[in-house]
Motif scaffolding. Sequence first.
Motif, mmCIF file in Angstrom:
data_model
loop_
_atom_site.group_PDB
_atom_site.id
_atom_site.type_symbol
_atom_site.label_atom_id
_atom_site.label_comp_id
_atom_site.label_asym_id
_atom_site.label_seq_id
_atom_site.Cartn_x
_atom_site.Cartn_y
_atom_site.Cartn_z
ATOM 1 N N LEU A 31 0.772 2.059 -5.015
ATOM 2 C CA LEU A 31 -0.279 3.274 -5.437
ATOM 3 C C LEU A 31 -0.214 3.549 -7.088
ATOM 4 O O LEU A 31 -0.832 3.945 -7.923
ATOM 5 C CB LEU A 31 0.019 4.782 -4.505
ATOM 6 C CG LEU A 31 -1.562 5.256 -5.546
ATOM 7 C CD1 LEU A 31 -2.672 4.676 -4.989
ATOM 8 C CD2 LEU A 31 -1.337 6.264 -3.934
ATOM 9 N N THR A 32 0.617 3.788 -7.836
ATOM 10 C CA THR A 32 1.787 3.940 -8.892
ATOM 11 C C THR A 32 0.928 3.322 -10.044
ATOM 12 O O THR A 32 -0.159 3.101 -10.780
ATOM 13 C CB THR A 32 3.136 4.168 -8.760
ATOM 14 O OG1 THR A 32 2.590 5.446 -8.047
ATOM 15 C CG2 THR A 32 3.184 5.207 -10.377
ATOM 16 N N THR B 81 0.916 -1.676 0.132
ATOM 17 C CA THR B 81 0.064 -0.174 -0.230
ATOM 18 C C THR B 81 1.217 0.996 0.379
ATOM 19 O O THR B 81 0.376 2.258 0.647
ATOM 20 C CB THR B 81 -0.858 0.099 1.176
ATOM 21 O OG1 THR B 81 -0.073 -0.295 2.528
ATOM 22 C CG2 THR B 81 -1.905 -1.120 0.516
ATOM 23 N N ASP B 82 2.055 1.356 -0.328
ATOM 24 C CA ASP B 82 2.990 2.307 -0.251
ATOM 25 C C ASP B 82 3.325 3.227 -1.870
ATOM 26 O O ASP B 82 2.118 2.944 -2.838
ATOM 27 C CB ASP B 82 4.909 1.410 -0.193
ATOM 28 C CG ASP B 82 4.914 1.022 -1.247
ATOM 29 O OD1 ASP B 82 4.699 0.863 -2.346
ATOM 30 O OD2 ASP B 82 5.858 0.500 -1.087
ATOM 31 N N SER B 83 3.275 4.453 -2.168
ATOM 32 C CA SER B 83 3.768 5.212 -2.927
ATOM 33 C C SER B 83 3.432 4.319 -4.202
ATOM 34 O O SER B 83 3.212 4.551 -5.413
ATOM 35 C CB SER B 83 4.154 6.584 -2.897
ATOM 36 O OG SER B 83 5.504 6.155 -2.998
ATOM 37 N N ALA B 84 4.571 3.905 -4.117
ATOM 38 C CA ALA B 84 5.362 2.313 -5.269
ATOM 39 C C ALA B 84 4.172 1.977 -5.641
ATOM 40 O O ALA B 84 3.444 1.619 -6.856
ATOM 41 C CB ALA B 84 5.969 2.382 -5.467
ATOM 42 N N LEU C 236 -6.039 0.059 -0.896
ATOM 43 C CA LEU C 236 -5.981 0.927 -1.449
ATOM 44 C C LEU C 236 -7.087 2.089 -2.678
ATOM 45 O O LEU C 236 -7.032 3.121 -2.485
ATOM 46 C CB LEU C 236 -4.798 0.969 -3.291
ATOM 47 C CG LEU C 236 -3.070 0.746 -2.508
ATOM 48 C CD1 LEU C 236 -2.506 0.161 -4.011
ATOM 49 C CD2 LEU C 236 -3.155 2.316 -1.738
ATOM 50 N N GLN D 156 -7.621 5.536 -0.725
ATOM 51 C CA GLN D 156 -7.428 6.206 -2.191
ATOM 52 C C GLN D 156 -8.513 7.219 -2.005
ATOM 53 O O GLN D 156 -8.772 8.009 -3.666
ATOM 54 C CB GLN D 156 -6.107 6.086 -2.751
ATOM 55 C CG GLN D 156 -4.599 5.805 -2.116
ATOM 56 C CD GLN D 156 -4.049 7.189 -1.262
ATOM 57 O OE1 GLN D 156 -4.367 8.381 -1.878
ATOM 58 N NE2 GLN D 156 -3.498 6.329 -0.178
ATOM 59 N N LYS E 94 -2.814 2.844 -10.607
ATOM 60 C CA LYS E 94 -3.320 4.210 -11.247
ATOM 61 C C LYS E 94 -2.927 3.861 -13.070
ATOM 62 O O LYS E 94 -3.597 3.653 -13.791
ATOM 63 C CB LYS E 94 -2.652 5.058 -10.952
ATOM 64 C CG LYS E 94 -3.186 5.856 -9.614
ATOM 65 C CD LYS E 94 -2.468 6.922 -9.374
ATOM 66 C CE LYS E 94 -3.744 7.550 -8.371
ATOM 67 N NZ LYS E 94 -2.583 9.232 -7.331
#
Length: 277
Positions: free
Chosen positions: A109-110, A104-107, A134, A138, A113
């Motif tokens: 999430l990217t 669930t980190d920024s990587a 996520l 988010q 998406k």
Amino acid sequence: MQVLTENILTTTIRQRPAASYKGTYGRVTLIGGNRNFGGAIIMASAAAVYAGAGLVTTITDASNQSSLHARLPEAMFADMQDFAQTRTLIRHADVVVLGPGLGTDSAALTTLKHAFQAITPEQHVILDGSAITLVAEQHLSLPQAHFIFTPHQMEWQRLSGLKIADQTPAANKQAAATIGGIVVVKSHRTQIYTPTAAYENPLGTPAQATGGMGDTLAGMVGGFVAQFADSAAAVCAAVYSHSAIAESLARQQYVVLPSQIITELPHFMKVHEHKDV
């Protein structure tokens, strides 16, 4: 709510026609498995392969490539950081499984998406594990597709807003209708909500309470949906098979490992396939 029976197997699992090839049984692309949770995506991928999917591609962290090939040479590998390749592979899939071991980190999430940008309306998308978290946390908009959600009760709480104590069949049905698609709420007695019906799986054993069990189910759902035309029936058959195999193993074992369910799956499906007469 209808109670699933063994009949869901023989009405769903078909005999393989003689004039068929790997494309007949669907292309499944799975995305997940960061550096810490590579086992999750490997188990999900193995479940899709052993369920009979014709072509399986695993998009995961590069650190998992050797382990994937050692455990599952039938699956193709792609680097999760190569977003251009990821989008191309997703577009060529019939079924996309998103989330096992993703994190669930920024990587993560990217990655999610980018995956959503590539999904097309005719595809079936199984959203599992951290991908569900996520989306909920988010507030991500879902792309157009045939979605199947496989949350455990806490993930369902995040996605639906229903506290675990309030997750009654009526409340779950209403929430599932609002979210859309098919929802598999995993618990001691897993419930499945489709746009037209609700089902309860009467099987299950505490021997299944071990890591990777949900990842394995997500891969099985992907493999079943890729092959069998009725997606709701395919989901129900995958859920029932998962627990039926576990119950059989638990007669002689204190704990059932996800990898054992995967290994037994082809034999189980052969025994319960529809017999043409």
